[in-house]
Design a protein around this motif. Structure first.
Motif, PDB file in Angstrom:
ATOM      1  N   GLU A 253      11.657  -5.467   8.715  1.00  0.00           N
ATOM      2  CA  GLU A 253      12.148  -6.620   9.108  1.00  0.00           C
ATOM      3  C   GLU A 253      12.633  -6.622  10.816  1.00  0.00           C
ATOM      4  OE1 GLU A 253      15.671  -6.642   6.168  1.00  0.00           O
ATOM      5  OE2 GLU A 253      14.508  -8.866   5.538  1.00  0.00           O
ATOM      6  N   LYS A 254      12.251  -4.645  10.597  1.00  0.00           N
ATOM      7  CA  LYS A 254      12.672  -4.019  11.844  1.00  0.00           C
ATOM      8  C   LYS A 254      11.359  -4.152  12.659  1.00  0.00           C
ATOM      9  CE  LYS A 254      16.814  -1.163  10.559  1.00  0.00           C
ATOM     10  NZ  LYS A 254      17.434  -1.738  12.256  1.00  0.00           N
ATOM     11  N   THR A 255      10.158  -3.733  11.983  1.00  0.00           N
ATOM     12  CA  THR A 255       8.847  -3.430  12.952  1.00  0.00           C
ATOM     13  C   THR A 255       8.124  -4.437  13.420  1.00  0.00           C
ATOM     14  OG1 THR A 255       8.098  -3.489  10.881  1.00  0.00           O
ATOM     15  CG2 THR A 255       8.367  -1.847  11.734  1.00  0.00           C
ATOM     16  N   CYS A 256       8.329  -5.580  12.399  1.00  0.00           N
ATOM     17  CA  CYS A 256       7.896  -7.120  13.002  1.00  0.00           C
ATOM     18  C   CYS A 256       7.112  -7.321  13.045  1.00  0.00           C
ATOM     19  CB  CYS A 256       8.189  -7.814  14.504  1.00  0.00           C
ATOM     20  SG  CYS A 256      10.354  -7.455  14.505  1.00  0.00           S
ATOM     21  N   ARG A 257       6.217  -6.621  12.253  1.00  0.00           N
ATOM     22  CA  ARG A 257       4.159  -6.749  11.653  1.00  0.00           C
ATOM     23  C   ARG A 257       4.161  -5.255  12.640  1.00  0.00           C
ATOM     24  NH1 ARG A 257       3.354 -13.169  10.815  1.00  0.00           N
ATOM     25  NH2 ARG A 257       4.934 -13.569   9.235  1.00  0.00           N
ATOM     26  N   GLU A 258       4.253  -5.466  13.630  1.00  0.00           N
ATOM     27  CA  GLU A 258       3.590  -4.223  14.286  1.00  0.00           C
ATOM     28  C   GLU A 258       3.662  -3.314  13.539  1.00  0.00           C
ATOM     29  OE1 GLU A 258       5.494  -1.701  18.448  1.00  0.00           O
ATOM     30  OE2 GLU A 258       6.424  -3.242  17.805  1.00  0.00           O
ATOM     31  N   LEU A 259       3.598  -2.611  12.786  1.00  0.00           N
ATOM     32  CA  LEU A 259       3.053  -1.844  11.711  1.00  0.00           C
ATOM     33  C   LEU A 259       2.849  -2.744   9.960  1.00  0.00           C
ATOM     34  CD1 LEU A 259       3.263   1.465  11.359  1.00  0.00           C
ATOM     35  CD2 LEU A 259       5.163   1.121   9.874  1.00  0.00           C
ATOM     36  N   HIS A 260       1.826  -1.846   9.661  1.00  0.00           N
ATOM     37  CA  HIS A 260       1.601  -2.318   8.062  1.00  0.00           C
ATOM     38  C   HIS A 260       1.987  -1.373   7.389  1.00  0.00           C
ATOM     39  CE1 HIS A 260      -1.512  -3.784   4.672  1.00  0.00           C
ATOM     40  NE2 HIS A 260      -2.019  -2.402   4.801  1.00  0.00           N
ATOM     41  N   ILE A 261       2.864  -2.032   6.314  1.00  0.00           N
ATOM     42  CA  ILE A 261       3.982  -1.767   5.716  1.00  0.00           C
ATOM     43  C   ILE A 261       3.550  -1.611   3.922  1.00  0.00           C
ATOM     44  CG2 ILE A 261       5.928  -0.686   4.435  1.00  0.00           C
ATOM     45  CD1 ILE A 261       7.114  -1.985   7.122  1.00  0.00           C
ATOM     46  N   ILE A 262       2.934  -0.238   3.528  1.00  0.00           N
ATOM     47  CA  ILE A 262       2.484  -0.444   2.166  1.00  0.00           C
ATOM     48  C   ILE A 262       2.856  -0.001   1.002  1.00  0.00           C
ATOM     49  CG2 ILE A 262       0.220   0.607   0.649  1.00  0.00           C
ATOM     50  CD1 ILE A 262      -0.863   1.031   4.038  1.00  0.00           C
ATOM     51  N   ARG A 263       3.715  -0.688  -0.041  1.00  0.00           N
ATOM     52  CA  ARG A 263       4.235  -0.327  -1.157  1.00  0.00           C
ATOM     53  C   ARG A 263       3.333   0.607  -1.876  1.00  0.00           C
ATOM     54  NH1 ARG A 263       7.624  -5.075  -3.991  1.00  0.00           N
ATOM     55  NH2 ARG A 263       7.279  -3.784  -5.453  1.00  0.00           N
ATOM     56  N   ALA A 264       3.443   1.248  -2.344  1.00  0.00           N
ATOM     57  CA  ALA A 264       2.453   2.425  -3.162  1.00  0.00           C
ATOM     58  C   ALA A 264       2.065   1.749  -4.427  1.00  0.00           C
ATOM     59  CB  ALA A 264       2.377   3.550  -3.472  1.00  0.00           C
ATOM     60  N   GLU A 265       1.112   1.562  -5.240  1.00  0.00           N
ATOM     61  CA  GLU A 265       0.984   0.897  -5.856  1.00  0.00           C
ATOM     62  C   GLU A 265       0.886   2.586  -7.637  1.00  0.00           C
ATOM     63  OE1 GLU A 265      -2.234  -1.581  -6.797  1.00  0.00           O
ATOM     64  OE2 GLU A 265      -1.689  -2.576  -4.849  1.00  0.00           O
ATOM     65  N   ALA A 266       0.220   3.583  -7.076  1.00  0.00           N
ATOM     66  CA  ALA A 266       0.158   4.429  -8.257  1.00  0.00           C
ATOM     67  C   ALA A 266       1.328   4.877  -8.995  1.00  0.00           C
ATOM     68  CB  ALA A 266      -0.506   5.623  -7.542  1.00  0.00           C
ATOM     69  N   ASN A 267       1.370   5.171 -10.334  1.00  0.00           N
ATOM     70  CA  ASN A 267       2.354   5.788 -10.327  1.00  0.00           C
ATOM     71  C   ASN A 267       2.670   6.825 -10.322  1.00  0.00           C
ATOM     72  OD1 ASN A 267       3.767   5.706 -12.835  1.00  0.00           O
ATOM     73  ND2 ASN A 267       2.969   5.584 -14.509  1.00  0.00           N
ATOM     74  N   THR A 268       4.456   7.298 -10.658  1.00  0.00           N
ATOM     75  CA  THR A 268       4.737   8.813 -10.187  1.00  0.00           C
ATOM     76  C   THR A 268       5.504   8.413 -11.360  1.00  0.00           C
ATOM     77  OG1 THR A 268       6.681   7.121  -9.191  1.00  0.00           O
ATOM     78  CG2 THR A 268       5.061   8.251  -7.387  1.00  0.00           C
ATOM     79  N   ASN A 269       5.982   7.901 -12.706  1.00  0.00           N
ATOM     80  CA  ASN A 269       6.868   8.031 -13.589  1.00  0.00           C
ATOM     81  C   ASN A 269       6.056   9.306 -14.561  1.00  0.00           C
ATOM     82  OD1 ASN A 269       8.335   8.109 -15.942  1.00  0.00           O
ATOM     83  ND2 ASN A 269       8.298   5.745 -15.625  1.00  0.00           N
ATOM     84  N   PRO A 270       6.802  10.276 -15.203  1.00  0.00           N
ATOM     85  CA  PRO A 270       6.064  11.639 -15.716  1.00  0.00           C
ATOM     86  C   PRO A 270       5.755  11.023 -16.970  1.00  0.00           C
ATOM     87  CG  PRO A 270       7.638  12.066 -15.065  1.00  0.00           C
ATOM     88  CD  PRO A 270       7.891  11.643 -14.068  1.00  0.00           C
ATOM     89  N   TYR A 271       6.355  10.031 -17.950  1.00  0.00           N
ATOM     90  CA  TYR A 271       7.293  10.075 -18.721  1.00  0.00           C
ATOM     91  C   TYR A 271       5.847   8.871 -19.368  1.00  0.00           C
ATOM     92  CZ  TYR A 271      10.999  12.911 -18.403  1.00  0.00           C
ATOM     93  OH  TYR A 271      12.303  13.623 -18.084  1.00  0.00           O
ATOM     94  N   THR A 272       5.490   8.692 -20.511  1.00  0.00           N
ATOM     95  CA  THR A 272       4.467   8.199 -20.855  1.00  0.00           C
ATOM     96  C   THR A 272       5.325   7.231 -22.381  1.00  0.00           C
ATOM     97  OG1 THR A 272       2.760   9.343 -20.873  1.00  0.00           O
ATOM     98  CG2 THR A 272       2.856   7.850 -22.402  1.00  0.00           C
ATOM     99  N   ILE A 273       5.956   6.077 -23.201  1.00  0.00           N
ATOM    100  CA  ILE A 273       6.540   5.100 -23.349  1.00  0.00           C
ATOM    101  C   ILE A 273       5.364   5.145 -24.678  1.00  0.00           C
ATOM    102  CG2 ILE A 273       8.334   3.577 -23.802  1.00  0.00           C
ATOM    103  CD1 ILE A 273       9.203   5.515 -22.256  1.00  0.00           C
ATOM    104  N   LEU A 274       5.521   5.518 -25.795  1.00  0.00           N
ATOM    105  CA  LEU A 274       5.194   5.538 -27.189  1.00  0.00           C
ATOM    106  C   LEU A 274       5.370   4.724 -27.823  1.00  0.00           C
ATOM    107  CD1 LEU A 274       3.399   8.548 -27.718  1.00  0.00           C
ATOM    108  CD2 LEU A 274       2.175   7.012 -26.251  1.00  0.00           C
TER     109      LEU A 274
END
Length: 274
Positions: A253-274
Motif C-alpha cells: 500500500e505504501k510503495t504503490c507498485r514501485e517495488l515487487h513484494i514477494i510473500r515467501a512460500e518456503a516453510n519455516t515451521n520446524p515442527y512436523t505434525i504427524l
C-alpha cells in the motif's frame, strides 16, 4: 526504489522508537546495493528462505524474527547464523528485521491476530486512539489496559475455543495445546502472538476466561490451571506466521507498485505434525 526510501517506508510501518534495548529490530545486513527492485517477506530466515529469495531475485529479505539476535561474536560457517550471513552477502541480499517494532505497531501482529480470530470489543495497550484490524474494524488503544484483551465472537467451551483458533489461523486439527481452567463458558480473552506467556498473569488479573498465545512454559500452564484461566497455546509459529501476509500488504500500500513484494512460500515451521 532507493534503499534509503525503502528503509523509511519499513520504519513508517514499524517504528523503532518504542522497542526495548535488547531487541534487534532494524537493518541486519546491508550489502551496499543502492537500488531495490524486489523484497521477500517472511517470518524468519532459514536455508530454504535464502534459496527462494535468490531464485526470485529478491534484493532484500524483510523478516519478523531477527537473523542476528543476542549478539554475534564472529561470522563463521561453523554456526548456522554465520553460514546464513555469508550466503546472503554472497548472493547480494540485504536483511531487515521488523521484530518488536512491528509487534508494537498500530497495525502489527496483535491487531491483525484479533481480526483473524473475529474478536470483539478489542482493547490494546498504549498507542493511538484506534487502529484498524485485518477486516477493517476499529480496535481501541487504551493506556490503562495492561495487555491485549477482547471477547470471543460467541461464548465457547475450551474445545470450541481451540477449534476456533485452529480454523481461524489455518492450523491443522489438534495443532494447539490447551489448559482447561474449569469454566464451562469462555468469553473475555487475553491474547499475545509469539511467546506471550508472560502476559498470562495480567490476563488472569483482568478477569479473562481465556488466554491465547504460543510457546507456553510448564510453570505458566500450571499457573493457568491453578487460578482457573483456560489457555490455548497455538505455538510461536502458529500465532506469528501471519506476519508475512500483514506486512507485505502494508508495504504494498505504501510503495504503490514501485517495488515487487514477494510473500515467501518456503516453510519455516520446524515442527512436523504427524
Amino acid at each position: 526504489m532507493k534503499y534509503e526510501n525503502l528503509i523509511k517506508l519499513i520504519e513508517d510501518i514499524a517504528p523503532l522508537e518504542n522497542i526495548p534495548q535488547w531487541d534487534n529490530s532494524g537493518v541486519q545486513i546491508h550489502t551496499g546495493k543502492k537500488d531495490m527492485g524486489s523484497v521477500l517477506v517472511c517470518l524468519e530466515i532459514n536455508r530454504d528462505i535464502i534459496a527462494e529469495a535468490a531464485e526470485k531475485k529478491a534484493d532484500m529479505i524483510i523478516t519478523h524474527h531477527p537473523l542476528i539476535f543476542g549478539g554475534l561474536d564472529k561470522v563463521s560457517a561453523d554456526g548456522h547464523t554465520g553460514e546464513y550471513v555469508m550466503e546472503l552477502i554472497r548472493k547480494d541480499i540485504s536483511v531487515y528485521s521488523a521484530h518488536l517494532s512491528f509487534d508494537n505497531a498500530p497495525k502489527g501482529n496483535n491487531t491483525y491476530f484479533a481480526g483473524m480470530l473475529d474478536l470483539t470489543h478489542v482493547a490494546l495497550p498504549g498507542g493511538p486512539p484506534v487502529a484498524t484490524g485485518r477486516d477493517g474494524r476499529e480496535f481501541s488503544y487504551d493506556p490503562e489496559v495492561p495487555g491485549s484483551i477482547g471477547y470471543l465472537p460467541a461464548p465457547m467451551d475450551i474445545e470450541q475455543a481451540k477449534n476456533h483458533v485452529e480454523q481461524c489461523l489455518s492450523l491443522p486439527e489438534h495443532y494447539a495445546k490447551i489448559v482447561d481452567g474449569g469454566k464451562k463458558i469462555l468469553e473475555k480473552t487475553g491474547f499475545c502472538t509469539g511467546a506471550g506467556g508472560d502476559f498470562l498473569y495480567r490476563a488472569a488479573q483482568e478477569g479473562c476466561d481465556l488466554f491465547i498465545t504460543g510457546d507456553v512454559k510448564l510453570h505458566e500452564a500450571q499457573y493457568a490451571k491453578a487460578v482457573g484461566i483456560s489457555l490455548v497455546d497455538a505455538g510461536h509459529y502458529g500465532t506469528e506466521k501471519i506476519f508475512a501476509e500483514n506486512f507485505a500488504k502494508q508495504l504494498s500500500e505504501k510503495t504503490c507498485r514501485e517495488l515487487h513484494i514477494i510473500r515467501a512460500e518456503a516453510n519455516t515451521n520446524p515442527y512436523t505434525i504427524l
